[in-house]
Motif scaffolding. Sequence first.
Motif, PDB file in Angstrom:
ATOM      1  N   ALA A 157     -41.747 -32.139 -11.613  1.00 43.68           N
ATOM      2  CA  ALA A 157     -41.048 -33.679 -12.354  1.00 43.68           C
ATOM      3  C   ALA A 157     -41.403 -34.527 -13.500  1.00 43.68           C
ATOM      4  CB  ALA A 157     -41.352 -34.810 -11.238  1.00 43.68           C
ATOM      5  N   PRO A 158     -40.408 -34.990 -13.347  1.00 41.61           N
ATOM      6  CA  PRO A 158     -41.010 -35.575 -14.639  1.00 41.61           C
ATOM      7  C   PRO A 158     -42.150 -36.605 -14.788  1.00 41.61           C
ATOM      8  CG  PRO A 158     -38.751 -36.356 -14.602  1.00 41.61           C
ATOM      9  CD  PRO A 158     -39.110 -35.322 -13.262  1.00 41.61           C
ATOM     10  N   ARG A 159     -42.780 -36.747 -15.400  1.00 49.81           N
ATOM     11  CA  ARG A 159     -44.455 -37.235 -15.932  1.00 49.81           C
ATOM     12  C   ARG A 159     -43.955 -38.809 -15.198  1.00 49.81           C
ATOM     13  NH1 ARG A 159     -47.059 -38.061 -21.273  1.00 49.81           N
ATOM     14  NH2 ARG A 159     -46.233 -36.125 -21.449  1.00 49.81           N
ATOM     15  N   ASP A 160     -42.552 -39.303 -14.811  1.00 51.95           N
ATOM     16  CA  ASP A 160     -43.390 -40.883 -14.282  1.00 51.95           C
ATOM     17  C   ASP A 160     -42.295 -40.659 -12.682  1.00 51.95           C
ATOM     18  OD1 ASP A 160     -40.704 -40.312 -14.866  1.00 51.95           O
ATOM     19  OD2 ASP A 160     -40.114 -42.276 -15.263  1.00 51.95           O
ATOM     20  N   GLY A 161     -42.264 -39.384 -12.515  1.00 51.13           N
ATOM     21  CA  GLY A 161     -41.827 -38.677 -10.907  1.00 51.13           C
ATOM     22  C   GLY A 161     -40.287 -38.412 -10.870  1.00 51.13           C
ATOM     23  N   LEU A 162     -39.985 -37.964  -9.730  1.00 52.04           N
ATOM     24  CA  LEU A 162     -38.453 -37.878  -9.260  1.00 52.04           C
ATOM     25  C   LEU A 162     -37.795 -38.826  -9.623  1.00 52.04           C
ATOM     26  CD1 LEU A 162     -38.948 -34.964  -6.504  1.00 52.04           C
ATOM     27  CD2 LEU A 162     -38.338 -34.619  -9.287  1.00 52.04           C
ATOM     28  N   LYS A 163     -36.518 -38.510  -9.966  1.00 50.09           N
ATOM     29  CA  LYS A 163     -35.653 -39.331 -10.192  1.00 50.09           C
ATOM     30  C   LYS A 163     -34.614 -39.631  -9.357  1.00 50.09           C
ATOM     31  CE  LYS A 163     -35.965 -39.889 -15.031  1.00 50.09           C
ATOM     32  NZ  LYS A 163     -37.156 -39.651 -14.942  1.00 50.09           N
ATOM     33  N   GLY A 164     -34.131 -40.480  -8.328  1.00 48.53           N
ATOM     34  CA  GLY A 164     -33.181 -40.550  -7.190  1.00 48.53           C
ATOM     35  C   GLY A 164     -31.562 -39.644  -8.193  1.00 48.53           C
ATOM     36  N   ALA A 165     -30.990 -39.678  -6.993  1.00 51.59           N
ATOM     37  CA  ALA A 165     -29.954 -39.022  -7.909  1.00 51.59           C
ATOM     38  C   ALA A 165     -28.811 -38.682  -7.118  1.00 51.59           C
ATOM     39  CB  ALA A 165     -29.969 -37.839  -8.575  1.00 51.59           C
ATOM     40  N   GLU A 166     -27.405 -38.621  -7.754  1.00 55.07           N
ATOM     41  CA  GLU A 166     -25.880 -38.795  -7.030  1.00 55.07           C
ATOM     42  C   GLU A 166     -25.608 -37.172  -6.269  1.00 55.07           C
ATOM     43  OE1 GLU A 166     -23.113 -41.523  -6.780  1.00 55.07           O
ATOM     44  OE2 GLU A 166     -21.920 -40.780  -5.546  1.00 55.07           O
ATOM     45  N   ILE A 167     -26.241 -36.224  -5.129  1.00 56.16           N
ATOM     46  CA  ILE A 167     -26.170 -35.767  -5.457  1.00 56.16           C
ATOM     47  C   ILE A 167     -24.585 -35.145  -3.888  1.00 56.16           C
ATOM     48  CG2 ILE A 167     -27.548 -33.674  -4.219  1.00 56.16           C
ATOM     49  CD1 ILE A 167     -30.046 -34.794  -5.593  1.00 56.16           C
ATOM     50  N   ARG A 168     -24.109 -33.610  -4.599  1.00 55.05           N
ATOM     51  CA  ARG A 168     -22.718 -33.305  -3.485  1.00 55.05           C
ATOM     52  C   ARG A 168     -23.182 -31.925  -3.180  1.00 55.05           C
ATOM     53  NH1 ARG A 168     -18.636 -36.007  -2.548  1.00 55.05           N
ATOM     54  NH2 ARG A 168     -18.615 -36.914  -4.435  1.00 55.05           N
ATOM     55  N   PHE A 169     -23.635 -31.758  -2.336  1.00 57.02           N
ATOM     56  CA  PHE A 169     -24.017 -30.148  -1.853  1.00 57.02           C
ATOM     57  C   PHE A 169     -22.466 -29.479  -1.771  1.00 57.02           C
ATOM     58  CE2 PHE A 169     -27.932 -31.821   0.468  1.00 57.02           C
ATOM     59  CZ  PHE A 169     -29.054 -31.420  -0.586  1.00 57.02           C
ATOM     60  N   PRO A 170     -22.500 -28.197  -1.568  1.00 52.94           N
ATOM     61  CA  PRO A 170     -21.270 -27.794  -2.354  1.00 52.94           C
ATOM     62  C   PRO A 170     -20.817 -27.344  -0.495  1.00 52.94           C
ATOM     63  CG  PRO A 170     -22.322 -26.413  -3.304  1.00 52.94           C
ATOM     64  CD  PRO A 170     -23.600 -27.786  -2.892  1.00 52.94           C
ATOM     65  N   LEU A 186     -40.092 -40.626  -1.866  1.00 55.48           N
ATOM     66  CA  LEU A 186     -41.019 -40.883  -3.519  1.00 55.48           C
ATOM     67  C   LEU A 186     -40.070 -41.091  -4.455  1.00 55.48           C
ATOM     68  CD1 LEU A 186     -43.951 -38.502  -1.475  1.00 55.48           C
ATOM     69  CD2 LEU A 186     -43.348 -41.715  -1.345  1.00 55.48           C
ATOM     70  N   ALA A 187     -38.912 -41.011  -4.587  1.00 58.74           N
ATOM     71  CA  ALA A 187     -38.891 -40.978  -6.074  1.00 58.74           C
ATOM     72  C   ALA A 187     -38.559 -42.192  -6.282  1.00 58.74           C
ATOM     73  CB  ALA A 187     -37.282 -40.075  -5.835  1.00 58.74           C
ATOM     74  N   LYS A 188     -38.030 -41.921  -7.801  1.00 60.57           N
ATOM     75  CA  LYS A 188     -37.565 -43.385  -8.351  1.00 60.57           C
ATOM     76  C   LYS A 188     -36.494 -43.665  -8.377  1.00 60.57           C
ATOM     77  CE  LYS A 188     -41.328 -44.568 -10.459  1.00 60.57           C
ATOM     78  NZ  LYS A 188     -42.957 -43.504  -9.367  1.00 60.57           N
ATOM     79  N   GLY A 189     -35.733 -45.153  -6.948  1.00 64.04           N
ATOM     80  CA  GLY A 189     -34.646 -45.602  -6.877  1.00 64.04           C
ATOM     81  C   GLY A 189     -33.778 -45.106  -5.925  1.00 64.04           C
ATOM     82  N   GLN A 190     -32.527 -44.563  -6.084  1.00 65.06           N
ATOM     83  CA  GLN A 190     -31.625 -44.248  -5.064  1.00 65.06           C
ATOM     84  C   GLN A 190     -30.962 -43.115  -5.509  1.00 65.06           C
ATOM     85  OE1 GLN A 190     -27.753 -45.968  -4.241  1.00 65.06           O
ATOM     86  NE2 GLN A 190     -28.337 -46.796  -2.316  1.00 65.06           N
ATOM     87  N   THR A 191     -31.423 -42.267  -3.962  1.00 67.31           N
ATOM     88  CA  THR A 191     -30.431 -40.646  -3.907  1.00 67.31           C
ATOM     89  C   THR A 191     -29.661 -40.830  -2.635  1.00 67.31           C
ATOM     90  OG1 THR A 191     -32.822 -39.717  -4.469  1.00 67.31           O
ATOM     91  CG2 THR A 191     -31.366 -38.289  -3.277  1.00 67.31           C
ATOM     92  N   ILE A 192     -28.455 -40.486  -3.654  1.00 69.66           N
ATOM     93  CA  ILE A 192     -27.411 -39.644  -1.593  1.00 69.66           C
ATOM     94  C   ILE A 192     -27.192 -38.975  -2.454  1.00 69.66           C
ATOM     95  CG2 ILE A 192     -24.680 -40.568  -1.411  1.00 69.66           C
ATOM     96  CD1 ILE A 192     -25.274 -43.149  -3.601  1.00 69.66           C
ATOM     97  N   LEU A 193     -27.024 -38.195  -0.582  1.00 72.97           N
ATOM     98  CA  LEU A 193     -26.929 -37.075  -0.299  1.00 72.97           C
ATOM     99  C   LEU A 193     -25.638 -36.871   0.086  1.00 72.97           C
ATOM    100  CD1 LEU A 193     -29.989 -35.842   1.020  1.00 72.97           C
ATOM    101  CD2 LEU A 193     -29.185 -36.184  -0.887  1.00 72.97           C
ATOM    102  N   HIS A 194     -24.198 -36.373  -0.569  1.00 70.47           N
ATOM    103  CA  HIS A 194     -23.001 -35.881   0.310  1.00 70.47           C
ATOM    104  C   HIS A 194     -22.879 -34.813   0.473  1.00 70.47           C
ATOM    105  CE1 HIS A 194     -21.300 -39.683  -1.658  1.00 70.47           C
ATOM    106  NE2 HIS A 194     -21.825 -39.151  -3.285  1.00 70.47           N
TER     107      HIS A 194
END
Length: 428
Positions: A157-170, A186-194
């Motif tokens: 992971a990056p030094r300050d941890g995983l970052k939230g991301a917008e992820i679209r599963f194919p 436990l990531a920084k910020g928001q993650t959206i799983l589509h």
Amino acid sequence: MDKIRIRGGRTLRGEVVIHGAKNAALPLMAACLLTDETLVLGNLPHLADITTLVHLLGQHGVIVRMDGGAPNGGNDGRVLALHAERITRTIAPYNIVRKMRASVLVLGPLLAREGTATVSLPGGCAIGTRPIDLHLSALEQMGAKVELKGGYVHALAPRDGLKGAEIRFPVVSVGATENIMMAATLAKGQTILHNAAREPEVTDLAHCLIAMGAKIGGVGTDTLTVEGRDRLGAAEYTVLPDRIEAGTYAFAAAITGGEIEVVGGRIEHLDAAVGALQAAGVTVAPTERGFRVTGYGRLKAVDITTQPYPGFPTDLQAQFMALMTLADGASMITETIFENRFMHVPELTRMGADITVRGNTALVRGAAALRGAPVMATDLRASVSLVLAALAAEGETIVNRVYHLDRGYERLEERLRSCGADIERLRE
Ligand code: UD1
């Protein structure tokens, strides 16, 4: 290696109490890695896969304690207290992961909490290639560096941890949804799983994570929103009843023209399977404790196609095929989830079934007179389909390699016997 001997032709009558779901229990257990406090899980089934994961978690430093009854009482499921106060090792070795693909569920939690994880690739498995590319690409989208070396996934992971991301599963993946949902807590910020999986086991995991302090929206839908937190805490959680086990016993009643009350079974998690049973001429009715399945001896042919939840589950496809070998007419069974999930076909054919496979479709010409035979279990659900066929077949069937069954069905022979089956384990 143990074998199971079945003498067919008995009509099953009685009740079967459904245990906690294996496929919910495994991700819930992996979730303990997300907190330094204790996660207490109740209603865990007594299965080989649970033991394998206890072993894997133990070597990551998790202290596992086995307690008595369930936290809210009411059933005899096993209770485990899992305490990952300190993660002492972030490597999931090949000799454990190869035994059980679900081991890969430690990847997301380890990476999110420790910033690094080295997990063996699960490798091929009997029901297809089953890659984990979706898990890995989602973690990369969250900032992780992922390298494949020597059969292992090395993730950083990056030094300050995983970052939230917008992820679209194919494609819809149960495992990837679970792994990434856990990492995102436990990531920084928001993650959206589509295009997230909506299986009840995914929902169960979301509810447990929320009990641990995670913030997750859209639970039960195909879009999950996870707000990352600095830490998660202790929780007590009871695993939901196993819908695949419930469906399998329902099919046992149907194939023998018997009647079984599936106690603790959640009919609302089995819409597609119940619909198929009803179309085949079987009665399924809710009861106060679960639901009752009544077969009448003759089944009608029904076509099914496996789909992600709420469609017909791939984990019940083999069992439904066993039913259709005896139905009036021809049934088309299409498998869209796994490419090589017809390994029960040659074994059912040895018992007298008439099945032709073309690509991902099996044409089952029903009304076969099934005859007992020595057969080989090849994977978990395939093996239990042979048991179902054997219950309805004339004469004696010996199912070899039953360790596959033991991975997913607790005391199968005992419970079928309590409903009148002539079934016995031959120990070696
Ligand atoms: C889970 C269940 C399994 C069930 C399956 C489908 C557990 C422990 N296992 O498995 O019993 O049969 O859901 O309901 O819960 N795929 C990819 N790339 C990936 C991940 C998946 O291509 O990274 C594909 C698979 O090859 C398959 C499909 O996606 O064709 C669905 O697989 P997935 O839902 O991930 O299955 P599992 O989580 O492994």
